[in-house]
Scaffold this motif. Structure first.
Motif, short mmCIF file in Angstrom:
data_model
loop_
_atom_site.label_atom_id
_atom_site.label_comp_id
_atom_site.label_asym_id
_atom_site.label_seq_id
_atom_site.Cartn_x
_atom_site.Cartn_y
_atom_site.Cartn_z
N LYS A 1 -4.85 89.99 28.88
CA LYS A 1 -5.79 90.93 29.50
C LYS A 1 -6.86 91.34 28.51
O LYS A 1 -8.05 91.39 28.82
CB LYS A 1 -5.03 92.18 29.98
N ALA A 2 -6.40 91.66 27.29
CA ALA A 2 -7.33 92.11 26.26
C ALA A 2 -8.33 91.03 25.89
O ALA A 2 -9.43 91.32 25.42
CB ALA A 2 -6.55 92.55 25.02
N GLN A 3 -7.96 89.77 26.14
CA GLN A 3 -8.86 88.66 25.83
C GLN A 3 -9.79 88.32 27.00
O GLN A 3 -10.57 87.37 26.92
CB GLN A 3 -8.04 87.42 25.45
N GLY A 4 -9.68 89.10 28.10
CA GLY A 4 -10.61 88.92 29.20
C GLY A 4 -10.20 87.87 30.23
O GLY A 4 -11.04 87.40 31.00
N ILE A 5 -8.90 87.49 30.26
CA ILE A 5 -8.44 86.54 31.26
C ILE A 5 -8.51 87.19 32.64
O ILE A 5 -8.15 88.35 32.82
CB ILE A 5 -7.00 86.07 30.95
N SER A 6 -8.92 86.41 33.64
CA SER A 6 -9.11 86.98 34.99
C SER A 6 -7.80 87.43 35.61
O SER A 6 -6.72 86.92 35.26
CB SER A 6 -9.76 85.94 35.90
N LYS A 7 -7.89 88.37 36.56
CA LYS A 7 -6.71 88.92 37.22
C LYS A 7 -5.98 87.83 38.00
O LYS A 7 -4.75 87.78 38.03
CB LYS A 7 -7.13 90.05 38.17
N GLU A 8 -6.75 86.94 38.66
CA GLU A 8 -6.13 85.85 39.44
C GLU A 8 -5.30 84.93 38.55
O GLU A 8 -4.18 84.54 38.91
CB GLU A 8 -7.22 85.03 40.16
N ALA A 9 -5.85 84.61 37.40
CA ALA A 9 -5.11 83.74 36.47
C ALA A 9 -3.85 84.41 35.95
O ALA A 9 -2.81 83.78 35.79
CB ALA A 9 -6.02 83.34 35.30
N LEU A 10 -3.95 85.74 35.71
CA LEU A 10 -2.79 86.48 35.23
C LEU A 10 -1.69 86.51 36.28
O LEU A 10 -0.50 86.41 35.96
CB LEU A 10 -3.20 87.90 34.84
#
Length: 487
Positions: free
Chosen positions: A471-480
Motif C-alpha cells: 500500500k505504501a508503495q502505491g499498489i492499486s486497491k484492485e491488485a491488493l
C-alpha cells in the motif's frame, strides 16, 4: 597385418569397471593405441600410456610409461554425484599430445619434468599466491591471516617452487593427502584444514586464469573429493541446564577475579543477550546504535553474509552498553583494549571463560561462539519460529526480495523475541525452573494446538505486513484485493 583396435573403452564401460570388486592385483584395461586404464587393488583407477623411447644415451629404445592421471581415487565413491578427475576423453587427448611429442623426438615424461624446472620467477605458484592474497586483503581483511597460515604451513612447501602451469592434478591431490596425513598423526580422523587448503589452491588457480590471464585449466577444482569428508564439530558450549550457573559465574566475574576488566564482564553479559559472532561484538562501534528504534545495526561489510544485520536491544542490553559509555565513547568502539590501543583480540572471551574454569574441569568447555548455540537451543525451546531465530542468528542468505521482506516484516517479532529472551535469562539467574522435559500425550496435544495457533497468528501478521508495505508503495486497491485472495 592385423590393424590395431582403438577406442575400446566407453565412459559407461569405465564406470562399470570402477564398480567392479577390487582386484587382487593391478589390472590393465586397454583403450587401444597405447592408452590403458589401470585398476589398483586399493580401488583407485588411473590412466597410463605405454611407449618406447631411445635417448642419446640409450643403445636401443626403452619401454617406458607416461603417467596421465587419476580417473578415480581410492577415497571416491561411484554414485550419482561422481565425476572423474580425468575422463576418458581427457586421457585420450593427453595421450595424443604425448604421441605428438614422441613424433618430434621428445620424451613426454622428460618434458613434464622439464616444465617443472624451467620457468620464469613470476610464474611460480608462490608468487601468484602472494598476488592473490595481496589483492584479497585490499577488499576484506577477513581470514587473510588464516589463509597466509595455510600457505606458509602447508601449501607452499609442497607447491610453492613449481610454475603454476606445470602443477598437475596429482600434485594437488598429493598435497591434500599429505596435509590430511599430518593431522592423522595427531589422532584426527578428518581435517578441516586439508579441505580449506585444497579450496585455497583452487582459488589461486582461478585468480591466475581470470585475473592474471594464464592459459591453463584449474586442475585443483574438485580435488578435495580425494580427501575424507570433513564432519564439522559441534561448537563447544555448556548444556542448556548448565546455562544458569554460567550466567551467575559471569555476573560474579569481577568479584571473583578483581583484576578482571569491567569491559570483559560487560562483553560476556551482552553476548548472552545478543548472541552475535564474537568479531561483531569486538568491533561494535557507538555509531552503529539506533537509539530511536533501540537497535544495533551492524554494517554489511562486517557481516559474514555481507548484508546488514539488525540486533534489537532489550532494556537489559541497553543498560550494559551504557555502562561502557564513560569508559570507551571517545575511542569510537563500545569495547576497547586500552593496553594494546585497539579493539580486543579474538581470544578475549575464550581467555575469560578459561579463567572461570570452562576448560573441561570443573566445568564443560565453553567458547565465545558457544553463546550462539545456547541461544539457538533456548529460543527453539521457547517456541519461537525457526525463520525468526535463523534471521536473528544471521544464518539466512536469501534473494533480495525475500531478504528485504524478512528484515522488515519480521523485525517486530524479533524485537519481541529479544526482549523475552532477556527476561528469560533473568529468570535463569534467579533460579526459576524451566521445564524442557518430555511431555505426557495430553500435554503434547495441547502444545501442538498452541504452536499451530502461534504459526497462524504469525502468518496473518506477515500477510498484513506485506499488504501494508505494498500500500505504501502505491499498489492499486484492485491488485491488493487479488493478492489478498491468493495469500
Amino acid at each position: 597385418m592385423i590393424k590395431r583396435k582403438d577406442y575400446q573403452l566407453t565412459d559407461a564401460g569405465v564406470k562399470a569397471i570402477a564398480k567392479q570388486p577390487v582386484p587382487d592385483k593391478i589390472t590393465r584395461h586397454s583403450d587401444g593405441n597405447s592408452l590403458y586404464l589401470i585398476q589398483h587393488p586399493n580401488s583407485s583407477l588411473f590412466w597410463q600410456m605405454s611407449y618406447r623411447y631411445q635417448s642419446d644415451k640409450d643403445i636401443k629404445p626403452k619401454q617406458k610409461t607416461y603417467q596421465i592421471g587419476i580417473y578415480k581415487s581410492s577415497k571416491q565413491l561411484i554414485d550419482a554425484s561422481f565425476k572423474p578427475q580425468i575422463s576418458l576423453k581427457q586421457a585420450r587427448m593427453a595421450r595424443d599430445k604425448a604421441k605428438t611429442l614422441l613424433a618430434d623426438g621428445i620424451d613426454p615424461t622428460e618434458q613434464k619434468n622439464h616444465l617443472k624446472n624451467s620457468y620464469e620467477q613470476r610464474d611460480l605458484f608462490k608468487i601468484i599466491a602472494k598476488i592473490y592474497l595481496d589483492e584479497k586483503s585490499e577488499t576484506t581483511s577477513k581470514n587473510v591471516q588464516k589463509l597466509q597460515g595455510f600457505l606458509d604451513n602447508h601449501i607452499l612447501k609442497r607447491l610453492g617452487s613449481y610454475p603454476i602451469g606445470a602443477i598437475t592434478a596429482q600434485d594437488v591431490i598429493k598435497t591434500g593427502l599429505d596435509i590430511q596425513a599430518e593431522f592423522e598423526k595427531q589422532g584426527k580422523y578428518t581435517s578441516e584444514t586439508a579441505h580449506k587448503c585444497m579450496g585455497l589452491i583452487s582459488s589461486i588457480f582461478e585468480h591466475a586464469i581470470n585475473t592474471l590471464g594464464y592459459d591453463i585449466i584449474n586442475l585443483a577444482s574438485g580435488r578435495n573429493k580425494a580427501l575424507r569428508p570433513h564432519k564439522a564439530k559441534r561448537m563447544k558450549a555448556v548444556e542448556q541446564h548448565q546455562f544458569p550457573e554460567l550466567l551467575r559465574n559471569i555476573d560474579n566475574y569481577i568479584e571473583k577475579y578483581p583484576n578482571g576488566h569491567q569491559q570483559t564482564l560487560a562483553g560476556l553479559q551482552l553476548m548472552t543477550l545478543c548472541f552475535v559472532r564474537t568479531k561483531e561484538l569486538r568491533f561494535f562501534e557507538w555509531s552503529e546504535i539506533d537509539y530511536h528504534k533501540s537497535v544495533w545495526r551492524v554494517p554489511a561489510h562486517k557481516m559474514k553474509m555481507r548484508q546488514e544485520h539488525i540486533i534489537p536491544l532489550s532494556p537489559q542490553a541497553v543498560a550494559i552498553i551504557e555502562r561502557m559509555r564513560p569508559l570507551t565513547e571517545r575511542t569510537g568502539y563500545v569495547f576497547y583494549n586500552f593496553e594494546s590501543s585497539k579493539p580486543y583480540s579474538e581470544v578475549w572471551f575464550n581467555q575469560a571463560l578459561k579463567r572461570m574454569g570452562y576448560t573441561g574441569d570443573p566445568y564443560p568447555k565453553m567458547t565465545g561462539h558457544g553463546f550462539r548455540q545456547l541461544a539457538s537451543t533456548g529460543l527453539y525451546e521457547l517456541q519461537f519460529p525457526e525463520n525468526i531465530i535463523e534471521i536473528q542468528l544471521a544464518h539466512l542468505e536469501q534473494s533480495s526480495v525475500k531478504k528485504r521482506y524478512d528484515l522488515s516484516a519480521h523485525l517486530l517479532e524479533r524485537q519481541v523475541m529479544m526482549n523475552q529472551w532477556a527476561d528469560y535469562l533473568d529468570d535463569l539467574r534467579a533460579g526459576k525452573a524451566i521445564n524442557f522435559d518430555l511431555l505426557t500425550p495430553d500435554e503434547v496435544a495441547e502444545e501442538i494446538q498452541i504452536r499451530n495457533k502461534q504459526a497462524t497468528d504469525i502468518a496473518v501478521h506477515d500477510k498484513e505486513a506485506l499488504i501494508e508495505s505494498l500500500k505504501a508503495q502505491g499498489i492499486s486497491k484492485e491488485a491488493l484485493i487479488k493478492l489478498a485472495e491468493q495469500l
